[in-house]
Design a protein around this motif. Structure first.
Motif, PDB file in Angstrom:
ATOM      1  N   THR A 205       0.833  -1.204   0.000  1.00  0.00           N
ATOM      2  CA  THR A 205       0.000   0.000   0.000  1.00  0.00           C
ATOM      3  C   THR A 205       0.865   1.251   0.000  1.00  0.00           C
ATOM      4  OG1 THR A 205      -1.762  -1.151   1.212  1.00  0.00           O
ATOM      5  CG2 THR A 205      -1.796   1.261   1.239  1.00  0.00           C
ATOM      6  N   GLU A 206       1.890   1.267   0.831  1.00  0.00           N
ATOM      7  CA  GLU A 206       2.797   2.415   0.886  1.00  0.00           C
ATOM      8  C   GLU A 206       3.493   2.629  -0.457  1.00  0.00           C
ATOM      9  OE1 GLU A 206       6.795   3.897   3.346  1.00  0.00           O
ATOM     10  OE2 GLU A 206       5.705   2.110   3.972  1.00  0.00           O
ATOM     11  N   THR A 207       3.876   1.552  -1.105  1.00  0.00           N
ATOM     12  CA  THR A 207       4.543   1.655  -2.402  1.00  0.00           C
ATOM     13  C   THR A 207       3.589   2.157  -3.476  1.00  0.00           C
ATOM     14  OG1 THR A 207       5.923  -0.234  -1.725  1.00  0.00           O
ATOM     15  CG2 THR A 207       6.005   0.409  -4.027  1.00  0.00           C
ATOM     16  N   ILE A 208       2.352   1.665  -3.461  1.00  0.00           N
ATOM     17  CA  ILE A 208       1.342   2.134  -4.417  1.00  0.00           C
ATOM     18  C   ILE A 208       1.072   3.615  -4.211  1.00  0.00           C
ATOM     19  CG2 ILE A 208      -1.063   1.912  -5.153  1.00  0.00           C
ATOM     20  CD1 ILE A 208      -0.923  -1.040  -4.324  1.00  0.00           C
ATOM     21  N   ASP A 209       0.953   4.046  -2.957  1.00  0.00           N
ATOM     22  CA  ASP A 209       0.697   5.464  -2.669  1.00  0.00           C
ATOM     23  C   ASP A 209       1.861   6.337  -3.146  1.00  0.00           C
ATOM     24  OD1 ASP A 209      -1.712   4.796  -1.540  1.00  0.00           O
ATOM     25  OD2 ASP A 209      -1.015   4.919   0.534  1.00  0.00           O
ATOM     26  N   SER A 210       3.088   5.863  -2.946  1.00  0.00           N
ATOM     27  CA  SER A 210       4.257   6.629  -3.396  1.00  0.00           C
ATOM     28  C   SER A 210       4.267   6.761  -4.915  1.00  0.00           C
ATOM     29  CB  SER A 210       5.547   5.951  -2.919  1.00  0.00           C
ATOM     30  OG  SER A 210       5.638   5.968  -1.520  1.00  0.00           O
ATOM     31  N   LEU A 211       3.925   5.682  -5.602  1.00  0.00           N
ATOM     32  CA  LEU A 211       3.858   5.747  -7.062  1.00  0.00           C
ATOM     33  C   LEU A 211       2.750   6.684  -7.509  1.00  0.00           C
ATOM     34  CD1 LEU A 211       4.743   4.782  -9.862  1.00  0.00           C
ATOM     35  CD2 LEU A 211       3.157   2.854  -9.607  1.00  0.00           C
ATOM     36  N   GLY A 212       1.614   6.641  -6.820  1.00  0.00           N
ATOM     37  CA  GLY A 212       0.507   7.531  -7.172  1.00  0.00           C
ATOM     38  C   GLY A 212       0.879   8.990  -7.031  1.00  0.00           C
ATOM     39  N   GLN A 213       1.603   9.332  -5.982  1.00  0.00           N
ATOM     40  CA  GLN A 213       2.045  10.712  -5.796  1.00  0.00           C
ATOM     41  C   GLN A 213       2.974  11.148  -6.925  1.00  0.00           C
ATOM     42  OE1 GLN A 213       1.141  12.998  -3.443  1.00  0.00           O
ATOM     43  NE2 GLN A 213      -0.370  11.511  -2.726  1.00  0.00           N
ATOM     44  N   ALA A 214       3.893  10.262  -7.319  1.00  0.00           N
ATOM     45  CA  ALA A 214       4.794  10.579  -8.422  1.00  0.00           C
ATOM     46  C   ALA A 214       4.036  10.686  -9.733  1.00  0.00           C
ATOM     47  CB  ALA A 214       5.885   9.515  -8.526  1.00  0.00           C
ATOM     48  N   SER A 215       3.031   9.844  -9.908  1.00  0.00           N
ATOM     49  CA  SER A 215       2.243   9.853 -11.144  1.00  0.00           C
ATOM     50  C   SER A 215       1.476  11.157 -11.304  1.00  0.00           C
ATOM     51  CB  SER A 215       1.279   8.668 -11.138  1.00  0.00           C
ATOM     52  OG  SER A 215       0.377   8.749 -12.222  1.00  0.00           O
ATOM     53  N   MET A 216       0.938  11.677 -10.208  1.00  0.00           N
ATOM     54  CA  MET A 216       0.118  12.887 -10.292  1.00  0.00           C
ATOM     55  C   MET A 216       0.917  14.113 -10.709  1.00  0.00           C
ATOM     56  SD  MET A 216      -2.753  12.656  -7.278  1.00  0.00           S
ATOM     57  CE  MET A 216      -1.611  12.375  -5.922  1.00  0.00           C
ATOM     58  N   THR A 217       2.238  14.090 -10.535  1.00  0.00           N
ATOM     59  CA  THR A 217       3.055  15.231 -10.966  1.00  0.00           C
ATOM     60  C   THR A 217       3.156  15.313 -12.478  1.00  0.00           C
ATOM     61  OG1 THR A 217       5.163  14.030 -10.986  1.00  0.00           O
ATOM     62  CG2 THR A 217       4.443  14.977  -8.874  1.00  0.00           C
ATOM     63  N   ARG A 218       2.929  14.190 -13.161  1.00  0.00           N
ATOM     64  CA  ARG A 218       3.094  14.115 -14.626  1.00  0.00           C
ATOM     65  C   ARG A 218       4.484  14.581 -15.063  1.00  0.00           C
ATOM     66  NH1 ARG A 218      -2.032  14.449 -17.916  1.00  0.00           N
ATOM     67  NH2 ARG A 218      -3.675  13.764 -16.513  1.00  0.00           N
ATOM     68  N   ASP A 219       5.445  14.358 -14.213  1.00  0.00           N
ATOM     69  CA  ASP A 219       6.806  14.822 -14.454  1.00  0.00           C
ATOM     70  C   ASP A 219       7.701  13.615 -14.685  1.00  0.00           C
ATOM     71  OD1 ASP A 219       9.259  16.010 -14.582  1.00  0.00           O
ATOM     72  OD2 ASP A 219       9.195  16.884 -12.568  1.00  0.00           O
ATOM     73  N   ALA A 220       8.104  13.401 -15.927  1.00  0.00           N
ATOM     74  CA  ALA A 220       8.917  12.238 -16.271  1.00  0.00           C
ATOM     75  C   ALA A 220      10.316  12.300 -15.676  1.00  0.00           C
ATOM     76  CB  ALA A 220       9.011  12.093 -17.789  1.00  0.00           C
ATOM     77  N   SER A 221      10.755  13.486 -15.220  1.00  0.00           N
ATOM     78  CA  SER A 221      12.108  13.596 -14.672  1.00  0.00           C
ATOM     79  C   SER A 221      12.257  12.832 -13.363  1.00  0.00           C
ATOM     80  CB  SER A 221      12.482  15.065 -14.457  1.00  0.00           C
ATOM     81  OG  SER A 221      11.683  15.654 -13.443  1.00  0.00           O
ATOM     82  N   GLY A 222      11.150  12.498 -12.716  1.00  0.00           N
ATOM     83  CA  GLY A 222      11.202  11.712 -11.494  1.00  0.00           C
ATOM     84  C   GLY A 222      11.205  10.218 -11.740  1.00  0.00           C
ATOM     85  N   PHE A 223      11.307   9.821 -12.992  1.00  0.00           N
ATOM     86  CA  PHE A 223      11.273   8.417 -13.379  1.00  0.00           C
ATOM     87  C   PHE A 223      12.477   8.080 -14.249  1.00  0.00           C
ATOM     88  CE2 PHE A 223       6.959   9.625 -12.496  1.00  0.00           C
ATOM     89  CZ  PHE A 223       6.305   8.494 -12.046  1.00  0.00           C
ATOM     90  N   THR A 224      12.822   6.808 -14.262  1.00  0.00           N
ATOM     91  CA  THR A 224      13.770   6.280 -15.237  1.00  0.00           C
ATOM     92  C   THR A 224      12.972   5.624 -16.351  1.00  0.00           C
ATOM     93  OG1 THR A 224      15.441   5.843 -13.546  1.00  0.00           O
ATOM     94  CG2 THR A 224      15.661   4.669 -15.634  1.00  0.00           C
ATOM     95  N   THR A 225      13.202   6.045 -17.581  1.00  0.00           N
ATOM     96  CA  THR A 225      12.478   5.473 -18.712  1.00  0.00           C
ATOM     97  C   THR A 225      13.159   4.191 -19.158  1.00  0.00           C
ATOM     98  OG1 THR A 225      11.730   7.656 -19.448  1.00  0.00           O
ATOM     99  CG2 THR A 225      11.652   5.864 -21.067  1.00  0.00           C
ATOM    100  N   LEU A 226      12.448   3.073 -19.036  1.00  0.00           N
ATOM    101  CA  LEU A 226      12.986   1.776 -19.414  1.00  0.00           C
ATOM    102  C   LEU A 226      12.668   1.427 -20.851  1.00  0.00           C
ATOM    103  CD1 LEU A 226      12.087  -0.287 -16.214  1.00  0.00           C
ATOM    104  CD2 LEU A 226      14.247   0.845 -16.755  1.00  0.00           C
ATOM    105  N   VAL A 227      11.484   1.819 -21.318  1.00  0.00           N
ATOM    106  CA  VAL A 227      11.079   1.579 -22.706  1.00  0.00           C
ATOM    107  C   VAL A 227      10.403   2.831 -23.220  1.00  0.00           C
ATOM    108  CG1 VAL A 227       9.660   0.191 -24.277  1.00  0.00           C
ATOM    109  CG2 VAL A 227      10.750  -0.895 -22.294  1.00  0.00           C
ATOM    110  N   SER A 228      10.858   3.351 -24.338  1.00  0.00           N
ATOM    111  CA  SER A 228      10.232   4.508 -24.969  1.00  0.00           C
ATOM    112  C   SER A 228       9.292   4.025 -26.063  1.00  0.00           C
ATOM    113  CB  SER A 228      11.291   5.441 -25.571  1.00  0.00           C
ATOM    114  OG  SER A 228      12.108   5.989 -24.563  1.00  0.00           O
ATOM    115  N   GLY A 229       8.088   4.580 -26.072  1.00  0.00           N
ATOM    116  CA  GLY A 229       7.092   4.143 -27.027  1.00  0.00           C
ATOM    117  C   GLY A 229       6.702   5.213 -28.012  1.00  0.00           C
ATOM    118  N   ARG A 230       5.444   5.195 -28.381  1.00  0.00           N
ATOM    119  CA  ARG A 230       4.942   6.075 -29.426  1.00  0.00           C
ATOM    120  C   ARG A 230       4.600   7.442 -28.868  1.00  0.00           C
ATOM    121  NH1 ARG A 230       0.252   2.721 -32.323  1.00  0.00           N
ATOM    122  NH2 ARG A 230       0.257   4.578 -33.631  1.00  0.00           N
TER     123      ARG A 230
END
Length: 262
Positions: A205-230
């Motif tokens: 649950t804590e991990t899901i909540d942390s991911l949700g907080q990062a997701s809401m920023t819509r900021d890709a700089s907080g992520f490592t891109t493993l696969v680039s798509g379309r």
């Protein structure tokens, strides 16, 4: 030979390194085609000791989760052999997946739980192996609380106390592009005796909540891109944008999250 050893050895014998390499490549292409990107939040994969087996357990938001497992295992943990359970009825339609370490279990009743325990004990007997489990056992929205896990995970960890448990949060969202983002985040590894179903659920649950907080920023700089798509929309919409860029002497950029020209 004991039944547990026989079941596990049969599963491991069917796994093919060539098939794993091929399917990792296939799933990366599938994700690149269907998603804008596969991104890993936080500080990347956990730092795991090489002398202990690992159980990665995740939430289960969508059909894509096993495909993410294959890509994450191949990209981040290529030095380990990965295995994972799947509903026997579903696996019967994709029998080739047995070549990448997937084994069938009945999702309801004692027989399926007993088979999972038998195979997990055999698979996790070596420190170079990993088990990947969608611990909720059914599709569940990441926002649903409380996060409920099937009891089989805690039973596996009780039988294999040397194994390290690692929570993995998964989420699929739309940001600026037409294609969705596939987002994931690993939680802190869990060792010791604090691994009841309730404690494992709390860590996930804590991990899901942390991911949700990062997701809401819509900021890709907080992520490592493993696969680039379309990127872009395609069709007449992108054709108009392409012509407009050409008329202005600019290189066409299909992304929607780029900065507008000044």
């Amino acid at each position: 030979m004991k039944k547990s050893a026989h079941d596990a050895e049969a599963v491991m014998a069917q796994r093919s390194r060539l098939a794993v390499t091929f399917f990792t490549w296939v799933m990366q292409r599938q994700i690149a085609r269907e998603f804008h990107a596969l991104r890993l939040a936080g500080n990347g994969p956990p730092d795991l000791p090489t002398d202990r087996p690992v159980v990665v357990y995740s939430n289960h938001p969508a059909w894509w989760d096993p495909a993410l497992f294959i890509v994450l295992a191949g990209r981040l943990f290529a030095d380990r052999q990965s295995f994972g359970p799947m509903d026997s009825a579903a696996l019967s339609q994709y029998r080739v997946l047995r070549r990448v370490g997937i084994f069938g279990i009945e999702t309801e009743g004692y027989r399926g739980a007993a088979r999972l325990l038998r195979i997990a004990r055999g698979v996790l007997a070596a420190p170079s192996r990993m088990l990947w489990v969608t611990a909720q056992g059914e599709f569940v929205d990441p926002r649903i609380r409380p996060v409920r896990l099937r009891p089989g995970l805690a039973r596996v960890l009780a039988r294999v106390p040397q194994a390290i448990a690692v929570p993995l949060a998964i989420e699929y969202v739309f940001w600026q592009e037409k294609q969705p983002e596939a987002l994931c985040r690993f939680g802190a590894p869990i060792t010791g005796n604090a691994r009841t179903t309730e404690q494992l659920a709390a860590a996930l649950t804590e991990t899901i909540d942390s991911l949700g907080q990062a997701s809401m920023t819509r900021d890709a700089s907080g992520f490592t891109t493993l696969v680039s798509g379309r990127v872009g929309v395609g069709g007449l919409y992108d054709l108009g944008r392409r012509l407009q860029a050409a008329a202005r002497g600019r290189v066409f950029d299909a992304r929607h999250d780029r900065q507008p020209p000044r």
